[in-house]
Motif scaffolding. Structure first.
Motif, PDB file in Angstrom:
ATOM      1  N   ILE A 112       0.842  -1.202   0.000  1.00  0.00           N
ATOM      2  CA  ILE A 112       0.000   0.000   0.000  1.00  0.00           C
ATOM      3  C   ILE A 112       0.878   1.254   0.000  1.00  0.00           C
ATOM      4  CG2 ILE A 112      -1.723   1.325   1.293  1.00  0.00           C
ATOM      5  CD1 ILE A 112      -2.798  -1.327   2.354  1.00  0.00           C
ATOM      6  N   PHE A 113       1.934   1.238   0.802  1.00  0.00           N
ATOM      7  CA  PHE A 113       2.861   2.365   0.861  1.00  0.00           C
ATOM      8  C   PHE A 113       3.500   2.620  -0.505  1.00  0.00           C
ATOM      9  CE2 PHE A 113       7.091   4.189   1.693  1.00  0.00           C
ATOM     10  CZ  PHE A 113       6.753   5.271   2.481  1.00  0.00           C
ATOM     11  N   GLY A 114       3.912   1.540  -1.187  1.00  0.00           N
ATOM     12  CA  GLY A 114       4.518   1.664  -2.508  1.00  0.00           C
ATOM     13  C   GLY A 114       3.567   2.242  -3.535  1.00  0.00           C
ATOM     14  N   VAL A 115       2.297   1.854  -3.460  1.00  0.00           N
ATOM     15  CA  VAL A 115       1.288   2.394  -4.377  1.00  0.00           C
ATOM     16  C   VAL A 115       1.139   3.901  -4.169  1.00  0.00           C
ATOM     17  CG1 VAL A 115      -1.176   2.425  -4.940  1.00  0.00           C
ATOM     18  CG2 VAL A 115      -0.001   0.239  -4.630  1.00  0.00           C
ATOM     19  N   GLY A 116       1.043   4.311  -2.905  1.00  0.00           N
ATOM     20  CA  GLY A 116       0.891   5.735  -2.604  1.00  0.00           C
ATOM     21  C   GLY A 116       2.060   6.563  -3.087  1.00  0.00           C
ATOM     22  N   VAL A 117       3.283   6.118  -2.790  1.00  0.00           N
ATOM     23  CA  VAL A 117       4.478   6.857  -3.208  1.00  0.00           C
ATOM     24  C   VAL A 117       4.625   6.827  -4.727  1.00  0.00           C
ATOM     25  CG1 VAL A 117       6.982   7.035  -3.014  1.00  0.00           C
ATOM     26  CG2 VAL A 117       5.639   6.386  -1.027  1.00  0.00           C
ATOM     27  N   GLY A 118       4.270   5.690  -5.342  1.00  0.00           N
ATOM     28  CA  GLY A 118       4.355   5.579  -6.794  1.00  0.00           C
ATOM     29  C   GLY A 118       3.477   6.599  -7.502  1.00  0.00           C
ATOM     30  N   ILE A 119       2.263   6.798  -6.992  1.00  0.00           N
ATOM     31  CA  ILE A 119       1.354   7.791  -7.574  1.00  0.00           C
ATOM     32  C   ILE A 119       1.916   9.200  -7.385  1.00  0.00           C
ATOM     33  CG2 ILE A 119      -0.964   8.794  -7.454  1.00  0.00           C
ATOM     34  CD1 ILE A 119      -1.972   6.039  -6.556  1.00  0.00           C
ATOM     35  N   LEU A 120       2.463   9.463  -6.200  1.00  0.00           N
ATOM     36  CA  LEU A 120       3.064  10.774  -5.944  1.00  0.00           C
ATOM     37  C   LEU A 120       4.197  11.055  -6.930  1.00  0.00           C
ATOM     38  CD1 LEU A 120       3.302  10.876  -2.026  1.00  0.00           C
ATOM     39  CD2 LEU A 120       1.610  11.972  -3.485  1.00  0.00           C
ATOM     40  N   PHE A 121       5.083  10.074  -7.108  1.00  0.00           N
ATOM     41  CA  PHE A 121       6.202  10.239  -8.040  1.00  0.00           C
ATOM     42  C   PHE A 121       5.691  10.437  -9.460  1.00  0.00           C
ATOM     43  CE2 PHE A 121      10.230   8.336  -5.936  1.00  0.00           C
ATOM     44  CZ  PHE A 121       9.980   9.058  -4.788  1.00  0.00           C
ATOM     45  N   ARG A 122       4.646   9.696  -9.817  1.00  0.00           N
ATOM     46  CA  ARG A 122       4.093   9.773 -11.178  1.00  0.00           C
ATOM     47  C   ARG A 122       3.548  11.168 -11.471  1.00  0.00           C
ATOM     48  NH1 ARG A 122       2.585   5.288 -14.581  1.00  0.00           N
ATOM     49  NH2 ARG A 122       2.293   6.219 -16.625  1.00  0.00           N
ATOM     50  N   LEU A 123       3.044  11.824 -10.444  1.00  0.00           N
ATOM     51  CA  LEU A 123       2.455  13.153 -10.610  1.00  0.00           C
ATOM     52  C   LEU A 123       3.438  14.281 -10.319  1.00  0.00           C
ATOM     53  CD1 LEU A 123      -1.083  12.536  -9.048  1.00  0.00           C
ATOM     54  CD2 LEU A 123      -0.475  12.666 -11.461  1.00  0.00           C
ATOM     55  N   GLY A 124       4.724  13.936 -10.142  1.00  0.00           N
ATOM     56  CA  GLY A 124       5.740  14.960  -9.966  1.00  0.00           C
ATOM     57  C   GLY A 124       5.844  15.522  -8.571  1.00  0.00           C
ATOM     58  N   ALA A 125       5.514  14.709  -7.575  1.00  0.00           N
ATOM     59  CA  ALA A 125       5.642  15.142  -6.189  1.00  0.00           C
ATOM     60  C   ALA A 125       6.289  14.014  -5.404  1.00  0.00           C
ATOM     61  CB  ALA A 125       4.275  15.504  -5.606  1.00  0.00           C
ATOM     62  N   SER A 126       6.459  14.212  -4.113  1.00  0.00           N
ATOM     63  CA  SER A 126       7.004  13.167  -3.260  1.00  0.00           C
ATOM     64  C   SER A 126       6.462  13.361  -1.858  1.00  0.00           C
ATOM     65  CB  SER A 126       8.540  13.207  -3.251  1.00  0.00           C
ATOM     66  OG  SER A 126       9.000  14.290  -2.466  1.00  0.00           O
ATOM     67  N   SER A 127       6.854  12.460  -0.973  1.00  0.00           N
ATOM     68  CA  SER A 127       6.400  12.561   0.410  1.00  0.00           C
ATOM     69  C   SER A 127       7.457  13.177   1.307  1.00  0.00           C
ATOM     70  CB  SER A 127       6.016  11.168   0.928  1.00  0.00           C
ATOM     71  OG  SER A 127       7.132  10.294   0.815  1.00  0.00           O
ATOM     72  N   GLY A 128       8.459  13.802   0.696  1.00  0.00           N
ATOM     73  CA  GLY A 128       9.514  14.424   1.474  1.00  0.00           C
ATOM     74  C   GLY A 128      10.624  13.440   1.802  1.00  0.00           C
ATOM     75  N   GLY A 129      11.569  13.883   2.625  1.00  0.00           N
ATOM     76  CA  GLY A 129      12.652  13.016   3.053  1.00  0.00           C
ATOM     77  C   GLY A 129      13.499  12.507   1.894  1.00  0.00           C
ATOM     78  N   MET A 130      13.876  11.247   1.958  1.00  0.00           N
ATOM     79  CA  MET A 130      14.747  10.648   0.966  1.00  0.00           C
ATOM     80  C   MET A 130      14.074  10.487  -0.399  1.00  0.00           C
ATOM     81  SD  MET A 130      17.477  10.505   2.566  1.00  0.00           S
ATOM     82  CE  MET A 130      18.187  10.423   4.204  1.00  0.00           C
ATOM     83  N   ASP A 131      12.749  10.610  -0.428  1.00  0.00           N
ATOM     84  CA  ASP A 131      12.032  10.549  -1.718  1.00  0.00           C
ATOM     85  C   ASP A 131      12.534  11.642  -2.657  1.00  0.00           C
ATOM     86  OD1 ASP A 131      10.677   8.651  -0.359  1.00  0.00           O
ATOM     87  OD2 ASP A 131       8.697   9.542  -0.559  1.00  0.00           O
TER      88      ASP A 131
END
Length: 203
Positions: A112-131
């Motif tokens: 679930i975490f990977g899906v969430g971060v994957g969508i963020l990356f796909r849309l040109g954003a991130s969740s902060g930190g090492m992302d």
């Protein structure tokens, strides 16, 4: 309208990520990434509060994001960090005990975490930190962001394991391996024609 749609999609993705962290990972004290591990390490070695380390780390990486990824990415990242933090704060008080055993929660939470971060990356954003660092490496070196994120976080987690506690870190590395594989699948997933038009409008 395009900005409104992106706000919704990024909000949903950030909420999915926060849900995975609050429900499946944090109840077992599994760090969700390298930034959390850095804060653990700094607290263990120098007694620096977790919040201070996370604040300094995120602020530094956001400055880097402005330079390498653009102001838009940095602003969207700040929005996603706020949403993720809010979801975690809302859900955490309701968790008396973990949903299941650590192995089941680890797999489900990592996916679930990977899906969430994957969508963020796909849309040109991130969740902060090492992302943010992973996105910069992906953009400048052409490396898949999930692979870059895995090696960054794994390195920090291994260092933390050597100096603090190896037990939880093993689960954290497993979480990183699963979530970053899912991230790369989402990042490379072909988008149907109708969704492609919508995607181009909001990016």
């Amino acid at each position: 309208m395009n900005i409104f749609m992106k706000l919704i999609l990024l909000g949903v993705a950030a909420s999915v990520q926060g849900f995975a962290m609050a429900i499946f990972l944090f109840p077992h004290y599994i760090p969700s990434g390298g930034a959390a591990s850095v804060s653990v390490l700094m607290n263990y070695l120098f007694k620096i509060p977790f919040s201070i380390t996370l604040l300094i780390l995120n602020a530094s990486l956001l400055i880097a994001a402005v330079k390498w990824l653009g102001k838009s990415n940095a602003l969207w990242t700040i929005y996603c960090v706020i949403v993720t933090s809010a979801i975690i704060d809302i859900l955490s008080p309701f968790l008396v005990e973990p949903v299941s055993n650590v192995f089941v929660d680890l797999v489900i939470g990592a996916i679930i975490f990977g899906v969430g971060v994957g969508i963020l990356f796909r849309l040109g954003a991130s969740s902060g930190g090492m992302d943010i660092l992973a996105l910069i490496i992906s953009k400048t070196r052409g490396v898949p962001p999930g692979r870059a994120l895995f090696f960054i976080n794994a390195s920090v987690l291994l260092l933390t394991a050597l100096l603090v506690d190896w037990k939880i870190i093993i689960f954290a590395i497993a979480c990183q391996f699963i979530s970053t594989r899912v991230l790369d699948v989402i990042y490379k997933l072909p988008i149907p024609t109708v969704i492609t038009k919508m995607y181009k409008q909001i990016t």
